[in-house]
Design an enzyme around this catalytic site. Sequence first.
Site, PDB file in Angstrom:
ATOM      1  N   ARG A 288      -2.753  -2.026  -3.459  1.00  0.00           N
ATOM      2  CA  ARG A 288      -3.693  -1.359  -3.300  1.00  0.00           C
ATOM      3  C   ARG A 288      -3.814  -0.249  -4.238  1.00  0.00           C
ATOM      4  NH1 ARG A 288      -5.545   2.401   1.826  1.00  0.00           N
ATOM      5  NH2 ARG A 288      -7.686   2.803   0.955  1.00  0.00           N
TER       6      ARG A 288
ATOM      7  N   ARG B  53     -12.784  15.077   8.166  1.00  0.00           N
ATOM      8  CA  ARG B  53     -13.712  15.430   7.020  1.00  0.00           C
ATOM      9  C   ARG B  53     -14.991  15.713   7.230  1.00  0.00           C
ATOM     10  NH1 ARG B  53     -12.025  10.250   3.355  1.00  0.00           N
ATOM     11  NH2 ARG B  53     -10.179   9.837   4.931  1.00  0.00           N
TER      12      ARG B  53
ATOM     13  N   ASN C  54       0.880  -1.129  -0.116  1.00  0.00           N
ATOM     14  CA  ASN C  54      -0.016   0.086  -0.135  1.00  0.00           C
ATOM     15  C   ASN C  54       1.208   1.442   0.124  1.00  0.00           C
ATOM     16  OD1 ASN C  54      -1.838   1.937   0.396  1.00  0.00           O
ATOM     17  ND2 ASN C  54      -2.862   0.884   2.327  1.00  0.00           N
TER      18      ASN C  54
ATOM     19  N   GLU D  13      -7.805  -5.758   5.255  1.00  0.00           N
ATOM     20  CA  GLU D  13      -7.960  -5.161   3.801  1.00  0.00           C
ATOM     21  C   GLU D  13      -6.715  -6.045   3.128  1.00  0.00           C
ATOM     22  OE1 GLU D  13      -8.674  -1.117   5.288  1.00  0.00           O
ATOM     23  OE2 GLU D  13      -9.480  -0.884   3.491  1.00  0.00           O
TER      24      GLU D  13
ATOM     25  N   HIS E 176     -13.364   2.229   0.154  1.00  0.00           N
ATOM     26  CA  HIS E 176     -13.371   1.293   1.287  1.00  0.00           C
ATOM     27  C   HIS E 176     -13.933  -0.023   0.805  1.00  0.00           C
ATOM     28  CE1 HIS E 176     -13.440   4.545   4.622  1.00  0.00           C
ATOM     29  NE2 HIS E 176     -12.259   4.297   4.328  1.00  0.00           N
TER      30      HIS E 176
END
Length: 400
Positions: A87, A237, A10, A381, A176
């Site tokens: 990823r 956010r 990643n 993940e 996601h």
Amino acid sequence: MTTRLVLVINCGSSSIKFALRKEGDSQPLLSGLAEQLDTPGANLSWQAGNEKHTEALSGQDHQSALASLLPVIGRFAGQPISAVGHRVVHGGEHFTGASLIDEQVMAAIEANAPLAPLHNPANLIGIRAARKVFQDIPQVAIFDTAFHQSMPPHAYRYALPDDLYAVHGVRRYGFHGTSHQYVTNQASRLTGQRPGQGAWLSAHLGNGCSSCAVFNGKSLDTSMGLTPLEGLVMGTRSGDVDPNLHAHLARTLGWDLPRIERLLNRESGLLGLSGLSNDMRQLEQARANGHSGAKLAIEVFCYRLARSLAGLAVALPHLDGLVFTGGIGENSPLIRALTLNHLGILGLSLDPDANSSLPRGLAGKIHAPGSPQILVIPTDEERQIAEESLVLLDHSHAKD
Ligand code: AMP
């Protein structure tokens, strides 16, 4: 057949997170992080079982950091690795699943960069570096957006003129995806259904947060949109705001676009509401000590999450259950309980003892008798990326 190994990567603009996974294992053989790359402070740290190691990589770039991993991987792998799984954040409409990386795939990732300007170029740096260092090993791209490509047009289109979609790709993509796919798949297993079966709502609550409706292994709708800013309240956010806020701030305060983007992405969410922190652990403590900003931030977070989940429920033919995951979803009985206080409309009812006593890091059921399932499932993940990489290899070998 021997059990295969996958190196999962990643890659950020100045960091590489990596994990060496053995097929079927729940824990990685080796995992770690190279960070501050291209700076004098560059360093590499990794862990394998109880063994931990940190070393300076002063000034090294992505490629040399990966090269310095080779002997470490060799030591713990004990056999050649079968694939490198990368990823990649944005696959646009081009990628509906894992893809074997070649020049065309890299060009398509680059073409999607305007949709994820911070992430796709960094992901490509990692891919280019890994292709040089692991030359003979198949490289696979797994996209955060791909799982949501099953959304129907009524879920992914904005009510905007058609050209903006057809020519400029302005639509809802969702993110996601690997996490929502992994936990809802695990939810089917945990409840005795065939893997990938069932009608689930999923709440991935970490620093970034999103919710998703999944039916028989397919995403039907999700809270994030064109970018990962849409939807739920997150650490920093804002999630959904009135779309006219940009114009309002520009007109009344004279703010330009970079200022507004910073506000919505870095200064809002839990941090902005509480005036204290983006970290839920800290906010829970402050709330317990009577901090009014922390209390408000948590209330808005949970209410907005419940509202999103109730809205997403209309995408499903019925409801088998709700899955909580991510750092907050997995670890916070308080957030789960406050959210479920608003979700009686879906028949969801919590078992308070099961909720508060569930050991951290373990999957479990926390619903009261008669309620649809309410599950806590730690996301993984990297495992999903490793498994999807191997499935893709099997399919491409079958075609040969
Ligand atoms: P992630 O991005 O998935 O690592 O999640 C990070 C978020 O999880 C941060 O807001 C953390 O404060 C939160 N978190 C981690 N552990 C706990 C905990 N025990 N209770 C509440 N929040 C937690």
